[in-house]
Design an enzyme around this catalytic site. Structure first.
Site, PDB file in Angstrom:
ATOM      1  N   GLY A 185       1.156  -1.494  -0.135  1.00 28.53           N
ATOM      2  CA  GLY A 185      -0.194   0.091  -0.045  1.00 28.53           C
ATOM      3  C   GLY A 185       1.364   1.305  -0.306  1.00 28.53           C
TER       4      GLY A 185
ATOM      5  N   TYR B 214      11.388   6.634  -0.700  1.00 25.63           N
ATOM      6  CA  TYR B 214      13.078   6.469  -1.406  1.00 25.63           C
ATOM      7  C   TYR B 214      12.903   5.126   0.024  1.00 25.63           C
ATOM      8  CZ  TYR B 214      17.859   7.096  -0.655  1.00 25.63           C
ATOM      9  OH  TYR B 214      19.576   7.197  -0.326  1.00 25.63           O
ATOM     10  N   HIS B 215      14.247   4.030   0.070  1.00 24.73           N
ATOM     11  CA  HIS B 215      14.919   3.501   0.145  1.00 24.73           C
ATOM     12  C   HIS B 215      16.517   4.155  -0.161  1.00 24.73           C
ATOM     13  CE1 HIS B 215      11.909   1.905   2.613  1.00 24.73           C
ATOM     14  NE2 HIS B 215      11.306   1.436   1.283  1.00 24.73           N
TER      15      HIS B 215
ATOM     16  N   ALA C 206       8.519   6.030   7.575  1.00 21.58           N
ATOM     17  CA  ALA C 206       7.283   5.366   6.755  1.00 21.58           C
ATOM     18  C   ALA C 206       6.538   4.259   6.924  1.00 21.58           C
ATOM     19  CB  ALA C 206       7.715   5.724   5.090  1.00 21.58           C
TER      20      ALA C 206
ATOM     21  N   GLY D 276       6.833  -2.727   5.891  1.00 21.94           N
ATOM     22  CA  GLY D 276       6.854  -2.661   6.727  1.00 21.94           C
ATOM     23  C   GLY D 276       6.942  -1.502   6.740  1.00 21.94           C
TER      24      GLY D 276
ATOM     25  N   CYS E 196       5.300   9.908  -0.736  1.00 21.71           N
ATOM     26  CA  CYS E 196       4.153   9.741  -0.114  1.00 21.71           C
ATOM     27  C   CYS E 196       2.229  10.772  -0.395  1.00 21.71           C
ATOM     28  CB  CYS E 196       4.121   9.391   0.992  1.00 21.71           C
ATOM     29  SG  CYS E 196       5.177   7.992   2.339  1.00 21.71           S
TER      30      CYS E 196
END
Length: 217
Positions: free
Chosen positions: A70, A75-76, A149, A162, A180
């Site tokens: 969802g 960004y990671h 997030a 997660g 987001c």
């Protein structure tokens, strides 16, 4: 019991997706326990099921992956603690909203370990902090920025994906997306807030606060 797994180095996103898919099936089959997986990714963007193309403002900057969770664009990257939660939501009440709220509570409790107040905001999933050191908004309300997030997916009541907490990422990397889908607030991190916190510090805090908020051990 919940198995805690911490991966050193950077984990490629497709490898993480494949591992989560396999672990979810094993949890459903009863052959593996629930798990919390702590890791970091190389710089990348992920698109959730609600992602809007116009929110990917620099599509050539980093690799972009369909996350099938969802949410919108996230960004990671290095310096961000990702915690993938592979948990049985059925035994936690079969209430998705309550489960997401519990994830938020877990992040808020983790931040409180460093005397930082994280907060929810109506209509905005994730955890936010006020920035009194920055100019107030035009309406006089305090400046606030996102520090964590949250995005999950369920398969037959087992969760995956997660949370992510910004410890010390390169905040300029967020510039290639509208994080987001929210364009009128910024992004911050623990170190950006002036807290000399390490990844190990955050991992320890996540473990200390897990059972009280998520159940299990």
């Amino acid at each position: 019991m919940v198995e805690w797994i911490t991966s050193p180095g950077l984990v490629e996103y497709p490898d993480a997706l494949a591992w989560m898919e396999a672990r979810v099936e094993a949890i459903r089959a009863g052959t593996q326990p629930e798990a919390v997986w702590l890791l970091e990714h190389p710089p990348l963007y992920t698109a959730g099921t609600s992602a809007r193309p116009e929110d990917l403002t620099d599509p050539d900057r980093f690799d972009v992956f369909e996350a099938r969770r969802g949410g919108q664009y996230t960004y990671h990257g290095p310096g961000q603690r990702v915690a993938y939660v592979l948990l049985d939501v059925a035994k936690r009440g079969r209430d998705v909203r309550r489960f997401v709220a519990a994830l938020e509570d877990w992040v808020i409790a983790t931040l409180a370990e460093f005397n930082l107040r994280g907060e929810r905001r109506q209509g905005r999933v994730g955890v936010w902090v006020e920035r009194p050191d920055k100019p107030a908004n035009a309406d006089g309300t305090p400046c606030e920025e996102k520090i964590a997030a949250i995005g999950i997916r369920l398969r037959k009541w087992v969760s995956f994906h997660g949370i992510s907490i910004n410890v010390e990422p390169d905040l300029s990397h967020f510039d290639g997306i509208v994080p987001c889908g929210i364009s009128d607030h910024g992004v911050t991190s623990l170190v950006d807030m002036g807290l000399p916190v390490t990844m190990a510090d955050v991992d320890n805090a996540l473990r200390r606060t897990f059972a009280d908020n998520m159940g299990g051990d």
